[in-house]
Motif scaffolding. Structure first.
Motif, PDB file in Angstrom:
ATOM      1  N   VAL A 305       0.833  -1.207   0.000  1.00 21.89           N
ATOM      2  CA  VAL A 305       0.000   0.000   0.000  1.00 21.89           C
ATOM      3  C   VAL A 305       0.864   1.253   0.000  1.00 21.89           C
ATOM      4  O   VAL A 305       0.626   2.189  -0.774  1.00 21.89           O
ATOM      5  N   VAL A 306       1.881   1.310   0.870  1.00 25.56           N
ATOM      6  CA  VAL A 306       2.679   2.543   0.962  1.00 25.56           C
ATOM      7  C   VAL A 306       3.511   2.768  -0.288  1.00 25.56           C
ATOM      8  O   VAL A 306       3.906   3.899  -0.588  1.00 25.56           O
ATOM      9  N   GLN A 307       3.770   1.696  -1.043  1.00 23.24           N
ATOM     10  CA  GLN A 307       4.525   1.856  -2.284  1.00 23.24           C
ATOM     11  C   GLN A 307       3.626   2.075  -3.497  1.00 23.24           C
ATOM     12  O   GLN A 307       4.122   2.213  -4.618  1.00 23.24           O
ATOM     13  N   GLY A 308       2.319   2.088  -3.263  1.00 22.41           N
ATOM     14  CA  GLY A 308       1.397   2.397  -4.341  1.00 22.41           C
ATOM     15  C   GLY A 308       1.082   1.260  -5.272  1.00 22.41           C
ATOM     16  O   GLY A 308       0.458   1.471  -6.319  1.00 22.41           O
ATOM     17  N   THR A 309       1.490   0.042  -4.945  1.00 22.59           N
ATOM     18  CA  THR A 309       1.196  -1.095  -5.815  1.00 22.59           C
ATOM     19  C   THR A 309      -0.093  -1.801  -5.423  1.00 22.59           C
ATOM     20  O   THR A 309      -0.488  -2.766  -6.075  1.00 22.59           O
ATOM     21  N   ALA A 310      -0.746  -1.350  -4.355  1.00 21.38           N
ATOM     22  CA  ALA A 310      -2.020  -1.927  -3.942  1.00 21.38           C
ATOM     23  C   ALA A 310      -2.888  -0.836  -3.342  1.00 21.38           C
ATOM     24  O   ALA A 310      -2.392   0.166  -2.812  1.00 21.38           O
ATOM     25  N   PRO A 312      -5.433   0.927  -0.631  1.00 16.42           N
ATOM     26  CA  PRO A 312      -5.585   0.836   0.838  1.00 16.42           C
ATOM     27  C   PRO A 312      -6.646  -0.160   1.262  1.00 16.42           C
ATOM     28  O   PRO A 312      -6.645  -0.607   2.416  1.00 16.42           O
ATOM     29  N   ALA A 313      -7.543  -0.548   0.356  1.00 14.05           N
ATOM     30  CA  ALA A 313      -8.560  -1.540   0.695  1.00 14.05           C
ATOM     31  C   ALA A 313      -7.939  -2.873   1.076  1.00 14.05           C
ATOM     32  O   ALA A 313      -8.552  -3.673   1.790  1.00 14.05           O
ATOM     33  N   LEU A 314      -6.702  -3.128   0.602  1.00 12.06           N
ATOM     34  CA  LEU A 314      -6.022  -4.369   0.979  1.00 12.06           C
ATOM     35  C   LEU A 314      -5.846  -4.453   2.490  1.00 12.06           C
ATOM     36  O   LEU A 314      -5.856  -5.542   3.072  1.00 12.06           O
ATOM     37  N   LEU A 315      -5.697  -3.308   3.146  1.00 15.00           N
ATOM     38  CA  LEU A 315      -5.499  -3.296   4.594  1.00 15.00           C
ATOM     39  C   LEU A 315      -6.749  -3.770   5.338  1.00 15.00           C
ATOM     40  O   LEU A 315      -6.661  -4.185   6.500  1.00 15.00           O
ATOM     41  N   ASP A 316      -7.911  -3.686   4.678  1.00 15.12           N
ATOM     42  CA  ASP A 316      -9.132  -4.174   5.329  1.00 15.12           C
ATOM     43  C   ASP A 316      -9.053  -5.682   5.558  1.00 15.12           C
ATOM     44  O   ASP A 316      -9.677  -6.211   6.481  1.00 15.12           O
ATOM     45  N   THR A 317      -8.284  -6.385   4.719  1.00 15.81           N
ATOM     46  CA  THR A 317      -8.166  -7.829   4.915  1.00 15.81           C
ATOM     47  C   THR A 317      -7.335  -8.165   6.146  1.00 15.81           C
ATOM     48  O   THR A 317      -7.438  -9.279   6.668  1.00 15.81           O
ATOM     49  N   TYR A 318      -6.517  -7.218   6.615  1.00 17.73           N
ATOM     50  CA  TYR A 318      -5.790  -7.456   7.870  1.00 17.73           C
ATOM     51  C   TYR A 318      -6.787  -7.628   9.005  1.00 17.73           C
ATOM     52  O   TYR A 318      -6.697  -8.578   9.789  1.00 17.73           O
ATOM     53  N   HIS A 319      -7.760  -6.742   9.091  1.00 14.02           N
ATOM     54  CA  HIS A 319      -8.774  -6.873  10.139  1.00 14.02           C
ATOM     55  C   HIS A 319      -9.627  -8.125   9.920  1.00 14.02           C
ATOM     56  O   HIS A 319      -9.856  -8.898  10.861  1.00 14.02           O
ATOM     57  N   SER A 320     -10.098  -8.330   8.691  1.00 14.57           N
ATOM     58  CA  SER A 320     -11.020  -9.443   8.447  1.00 14.57           C
ATOM     59  C   SER A 320     -10.358 -10.792   8.675  1.00 14.57           C
ATOM     60  O   SER A 320     -11.042 -11.763   9.015  1.00 14.57           O
ATOM     61  N   GLU A 321      -9.034 -10.871   8.505  1.00 12.37           N
ATOM     62  CA  GLU A 321      -8.345 -12.143   8.715  1.00 12.37           C
ATOM     63  C   GLU A 321      -7.850 -12.326  10.138  1.00 12.37           C
ATOM     64  O   GLU A 321      -7.903 -13.440  10.673  1.00 12.37           O
ATOM     65  N   ARG A 322      -7.376 -11.265  10.765  1.00 10.70           N
ATOM     66  CA  ARG A 322      -6.752 -11.427  12.083  1.00 10.70           C
ATOM     67  C   ARG A 322      -7.708 -11.192  13.253  1.00 10.70           C
ATOM     68  O   ARG A 322      -7.485 -11.732  14.340  1.00 10.70           O
ATOM     69  N   HIS A 323      -8.763 -10.405  13.073  1.00  9.83           N
ATOM     70  CA  HIS A 323      -9.695 -10.206  14.183  1.00  9.83           C
ATOM     71  C   HIS A 323     -10.346 -11.521  14.617  1.00  9.83           C
ATOM     72  O   HIS A 323     -10.426 -11.806  15.831  1.00  9.83           O
ATOM     73  N   PRO A 324     -10.797 -12.377  13.686  1.00  8.39           N
ATOM     74  CA  PRO A 324     -11.339 -13.671  14.133  1.00  8.39           C
ATOM     75  C   PRO A 324     -10.306 -14.534  14.860  1.00  8.39           C
ATOM     76  O   PRO A 324     -10.657 -15.293  15.765  1.00  8.39           O
ATOM     77  N   VAL A 325      -9.029 -14.419  14.469  1.00  9.61           N
ATOM     78  CA  VAL A 325      -7.981 -15.159  15.170  1.00  9.61           C
ATOM     79  C   VAL A 325      -7.875 -14.670  16.612  1.00  9.61           C
ATOM     80  O   VAL A 325      -7.741 -15.465  17.550  1.00  9.61           O
ATOM     81  N   GLY A 326      -7.959 -13.344  16.802  1.00 12.73           N
ATOM     82  CA  GLY A 326      -7.929 -12.788  18.152  1.00 12.73           C
ATOM     83  C   GLY A 326      -9.115 -13.226  18.980  1.00 12.73           C
ATOM     84  O   GLY A 326      -8.988 -13.522  20.179  1.00 12.73           O
ATOM     85  N   GLU A 327     -10.289 -13.278  18.352  1.00 14.00           N
ATOM     86  CA  GLU A 327     -11.485 -13.756  19.062  1.00 14.00           C
ATOM     87  C   GLU A 327     -11.296 -15.195  19.525  1.00 14.00           C
ATOM     88  O   GLU A 327     -11.658 -15.556  20.657  1.00 14.00           O
ATOM     89  N   ARG A 328     -10.746 -15.995  18.651  1.00 13.83           N
ATOM     90  CA  ARG A 328     -10.506 -17.402  18.969  1.00 13.83           C
ATOM     91  C   ARG A 328      -9.487 -17.534  20.103  1.00 13.83           C
ATOM     92  O   ARG A 328      -9.600 -18.405  20.971  1.00 13.83           O
TER      93      ARG A 328
END
Length: 498
Positions: A305-310, A312-328
């Protein structure tokens, strides 16, 4: 901007994230309040999943000889992790201080700017960048970057400054942990419940004994400084009758059973990882390991994202993937706390669970939960068993000789594994050559029990998780590349030129 990313906190999560960002080409400043590493051992060893993470980055040899084990526990009840496919092993008796040293050296070698003795006081996200006010050895200064990540622990300044919601349950008790020299105590497994509390004894290298003690009814206290060793010795004597006051404490800590998790891992240009995002009872050494894995999931995404090749919406997958791991994580540590911290009224439950664990399927389930090996991300529809899961370590043989799938991930880039020498498939990757490595090779050795058996190709993200497989994925390779890596390189170049 002073860097692409500012990281607050030089613990395992912050240091791992710094290294991952540098692998992705992003510039990094790490701000750490403490002038020197604490040297405290806290977390001891790595789970099987973290072993895989360190292996894929080539870090394991830096730890020297590691004692491995498939023995684990759930709430003090023994669980055989060797039942998992592949006989995954965890590392024992590796102090967190050594882990931090290895990660700091690695991140520094990669070019991370680690600034110790620099305390983050406050920060401002103006929508275009984040500016941190920092108190350092030479006074107060401001440091700016497009993004800032809080890896600054359970009492995170970043989390509080930005106003992340942090719901959960407050601590109901206090426990002591101490590493002590000069004690001659027999090992006692965690979960040994006495009438008035719980104690544990473990032997560490260099003649150090680790003890944990929890008295029922001991109220939680908000401490500014660690407890005195005399408090630990007095509690130990009340519970066991043994006098350990002659021991020489290496370090002492107090902790509770609070369980909280932020509702979002990203707010604007500020993100959280590790204990800044989730706190819980330290059961099974999962905290440090989950924090490191948070960093590995976030690092490659934020670098793109910071290099402009993706987008910022890609960062939303950080929450969607890791928040359930934290819940678990919070779920299983709460359950374990009930098993080994409560009184004898929980013994019937312990007895029933002990019976259930004798069934291999139950042991596999609990081992997968505690080790993190059960984690599967949603990467798109499909039927292949590895979609969203980590690429298993696989021996390969190609034109350049023998290698492994793990070694191919060392550079932190996306990798397409082509198992059928398919030139048509490789041509589809041509537009992303700046971001994707192609490995053309055959699977070596026994393929009958290999989950890659019958697979023509897999696309593996920099964090080691399979994003696409053939056959078995809904959608073609190009669709997967655009989803995770954005537009082809030539489109990015043209956009930049315009």
């Amino acid at each position: 901007m002073d860097a692409d990313v500012i990281i607050a906190g030089a613990g395992p999560a912050g240091l791992m994230l710094a290294g991952e960002l540098r692998l992705g080409g992003a510039t990094v400043i790490v701000l750490e309040r403490m002038p020197h590493r604490s040297g405290e051992s806290r977390g001891l060893g790595f789970t099987a999943r973290t072993m895989e993470v360190f292996d894929q980055r080539g870090l394991l040899p830096r730890f020297g000889p590691i004692e491995l084990s498939t023995a684990g526990h759930f709430g003090g009840l023994p669980v055989d992790f060797g039942l998992l496919d592949g006989g995954h092993q965890a590392a024992k008796a590796v102090p967190q201080s050594q882990t931090e040293l290895v990660l700091e050296q690695w991140a520094t070698e990669l070019g991370a700017d680690i600034r110790r003795g620099h305390e983050l006081l406050t920060l401002t996200d103006d929508g275009d960048s984040v500016t941190a006010e920092v108190r350092g050895p030479h006074g107060t200064e401001r440091v700016s970057a497009p993004y800032l990540v809080g890896c600054d622990g359970g009492r995170s300044t970043v989390r509080k400054a930005v106003g992340f919601d942090f719901p959960g349950t407050a601590a109901t008790m206090e426990m002591f942990l101490a590493d002590v020299r000069g004690l001659d105590l027999e090992p006692r497994m965690i979960g040994e419940t006495l009438d008035a509390g719980m104690v544990m004894v473990g032997r560490l290298p260099d003649g150090i004994t680790r003890i944990i003690v929890c008295e029922h009814g001991a109220p939680p206290r908000r401490r500014i400084t660690p407890p005195d060793y005399s408090e630990v010795a007095e509690a130990w004597k009340r519970l066991t009758g043994d006098d350990i006051s002659h021991g020489e404490p290496v370090w002492v800590s107090a902790f509770g059973d609070a369980a909280r998790q932020v509702t979002e891992y990203r707010r604007g240009r500020v993100l959280l990882a590790g204990d800044a995002a989730h706190i819980h009872l330290p059961a099974g050494g999962q905290g440090m390991n989950t924090s490191i894995q948070d960093a590995v999931n976030l690092g490659w995404k934020l670098a793109r994202v910071v290099q402009g090749t993706a987008s910022p919406a890609l960062l939303d997958t950080y929450h969607s993937e890791r928040h359930p791991v934290g819940e678990r994580l919070l779920l299983n540590t709460k359950a374990q706390g009930l098993l080994f911290l409560r009184g004898r009224e929980m013994q019937p439950l312990r007895d029933v669970l002990t019976e259930l664990i004798t069934f291999d399927e139950v042991s596999r389930h609990l081992a997968g939960m505690v080790s993190g090996l059960e984690i599967t991300y949603r990467v798109g529809g499909g039927t292949h068993s590895l979609l969203g899961r980590r690429m298993p370590r696989t021996d390969l043989v190609g034109s350049r000789g023998r290698t492994t799938s793990t070694e191919a991930l060392r550079t932190g880039r996306t990798v397409l594994f082509d198992f059928e020498d398919n030139s048509r498939l490789r041509r589809k990757v041509a537009g992303w050559t700046a971001q994707v490595d192609v490995v053309t090779a055959e699977i070596h050795g026994d393929t009958a029990n290999n989950p890659l058996s019958g697979t023509a190709a897999v696309l593996v993200r920099p964090d080691g998780h399979v994003a696409w497989a053939a056959p078995g994925s809904h959608g073609d390779l190009r669709m997967a590349l655009e989803s995770w890596l954005g537009a082809p390189d030539e489109c990015v170049s043209l956009a930049g030129a315009s």
